[in-house]
Design an enzyme around this catalytic site. Sequence first.
Site, PDB file in Angstrom:
ATOM      1  N   LYS A 238       0.833  -1.198   0.000  1.00 48.13           N
ATOM      2  CA  LYS A 238       0.000   0.000   0.000  1.00 48.13           C
ATOM      3  C   LYS A 238       0.878   1.262   0.000  1.00 48.13           C
ATOM      4  O   LYS A 238       2.099   1.185   0.063  1.00 48.13           O
ATOM      5  CB  LYS A 238      -0.948  -0.022   1.204  1.00 48.13           C
ATOM      6  CG  LYS A 238      -1.892  -1.236   1.222  1.00 48.13           C
ATOM      7  CD  LYS A 238      -2.832  -1.228   0.036  1.00 48.13           C
ATOM      8  CE  LYS A 238      -4.029  -2.141   0.167  1.00 48.13           C
ATOM      9  NZ  LYS A 238      -3.767  -3.542   0.484  1.00 48.13           N
TER      10      LYS A 238
HETATM   11  C1  LIG Z   1      -9.815  -3.199  -0.940  1.00 52.00           C
HETATM   12  C2  LIG Z   1      -9.158  -3.847   0.240  1.00 52.00           C
HETATM   13  N1  LIG Z   1      -9.838  -3.899   1.398  1.00 52.00           N
HETATM   14  C3  LIG Z   1      -9.290  -4.468   2.488  1.00 52.00           C
HETATM   15  C4  LIG Z   1      -8.033  -5.017   2.474  1.00 52.00           C
HETATM   16  C5  LIG Z   1      -7.496  -5.700   3.700  1.00 52.00           C
HETATM   17  O1  LIG Z   1      -6.362  -5.061   4.202  1.00 52.00           O
HETATM   18  P1  LIG Z   1      -5.290  -5.901   5.060  1.00 52.00           P
HETATM   19  O2  LIG Z   1      -4.515  -6.754   4.132  1.00 52.00           O
HETATM   20  O3  LIG Z   1      -4.443  -4.825   5.697  1.00 52.00           O
HETATM   21  O4  LIG Z   1      -6.047  -6.684   6.080  1.00 52.00           O
HETATM   22  C6  LIG Z   1      -7.295  -4.979   1.294  1.00 52.00           C
HETATM   23  C7  LIG Z   1      -5.945  -5.579   1.249  1.00 52.00           C
HETATM   24  O5  LIG Z   1      -5.344  -5.805   0.280  1.00 52.00           O
HETATM   25  C8  LIG Z   1      -7.869  -4.382   0.148  1.00 52.00           C
HETATM   26  O6  LIG Z   1      -7.203  -4.348  -1.014  1.00 52.00           O
END
Ligand SMILES: Cc1ncc(COP(=O)(O)O)c(C=O)c1O
Length: 402
Positions: A199
């Site tokens: 990210k």
């Molecule tokens: C659109 C979206 N929502 C939620 C998440 C979840 O984030 P995390 O991997 O930090 O749990 C991601 C992760 O790639 C994502 O791309």
Amino acid sequence: MMTVGPRLALEGGTPVRKTLLPYGHQSIDEDDIAAVVEVLRSEWLTTGPKVVEFEEAFAHFVGAKHAVAVSNGTAALHAAMFAAGIGPGDEVLVPTMTFAASANCVVYHGGTPVFIDVDPKTLLLDPAQAEAKITSRTKAVVAVDYAGHSCDYDSLRTIADLYGLTLVDDACHAIGGSYKGRPMGSLADLNTFSFHPVKHLTTGEGGMITTGNTRLAQGMRIFRNHGIDMDTHQRPQRGGGFYEMIELGYNYRLTDFQCALGLSQLQKLPEFVRRRQAIATHYNAAFVDMPAVKPLAVSPHVSHAYHLYVVQFDLDQLAASRERIFMALRAEGIGVNVHYIPVHLHPFYRQRFGTGPGLCPVAEGAYEQIISLPIFPRMTESDVEDVIAAVRKVIKTYEKGF
Ligand SMILES: Cc1ncc(COP(=O)(O)O)c(C=O)c1O
């Protein structure tokens, strides 16, 4: 089909790159490392001052009243659904072109995600289709700023107010972007972020929820801390180590050394986003003369944060499937990816909720054509040129009519 130019690496030719260029990568510098080390030498490794500092700096950056730090983006969505009061029998509208976590958070609370198809040009949640799926059980909508492009929040706000829905922005792709000059994180009732290494800014694993609602922020602070009604700083004032658990909560806390990394990264975020935008501009210019390669559309009122650079390959013009193009680009040393298989096609959702092919035809069709090309701040101009050269090589090989 006739092969012109150099032979594909997939077919025994020389690859454009010898080492694989990843599709995303963190940018960590000595300041980041020093910030983490400083906390490791301090008293507080968790629930200390850096958490509050990071939350305040983040809230200020996105123009929100409150920011609540949690252990990852999935926890942020789980907490947001808690704040929205989602429970058994409730329906939540979710675009199907997203990472599974955007829908899983509804299921964690016993709710039902109702999958919405997307706009064919941007692959974003289509507000009209969302409105058409509203029932008396609908409680919330999770808008996903897919790839880093803001959803249409004016339309979504109108719909949410009309039907009394909580508007949630899954902004995990979009920190640093904006909609009509308003920063992502300030647009919905609850806005969620992820700090995974691919990210825009990273804390290793990490997440945040921003909101203008003080009551909801307080509820999420309790939710991330086992459902306990006060943190360690307040306890001595109540005396005797007294505490009470008032909700079923989780341990979703983010550590102080992670928050120190987040604070250090946040200072560089505008520069990171500018670099991503510059790479996207470079790609856009290069693909103008490759009609089989179609970058996703960008609305004029949006500043795109470019977590992902997604192109659709026009398979009518090519004698190859998306899978074949994917494998050919990988063999050329380009770490392409596919974002995403539509969530309603995952076996879990098919089995639990009876979803399947035909439910969201636009997303299903797009899935057959999309590929995410590498984009991250540390990519050099020569890396970008390698990606373009590899795409050109693959397209030339498979283009019909040559
Ligand atoms: C659109 C979206 N929502 C939620 C998440 C979840 O984030 P995390 O991997 O930090 O749990 C991601 C992760 O790639 C994502 O791309």
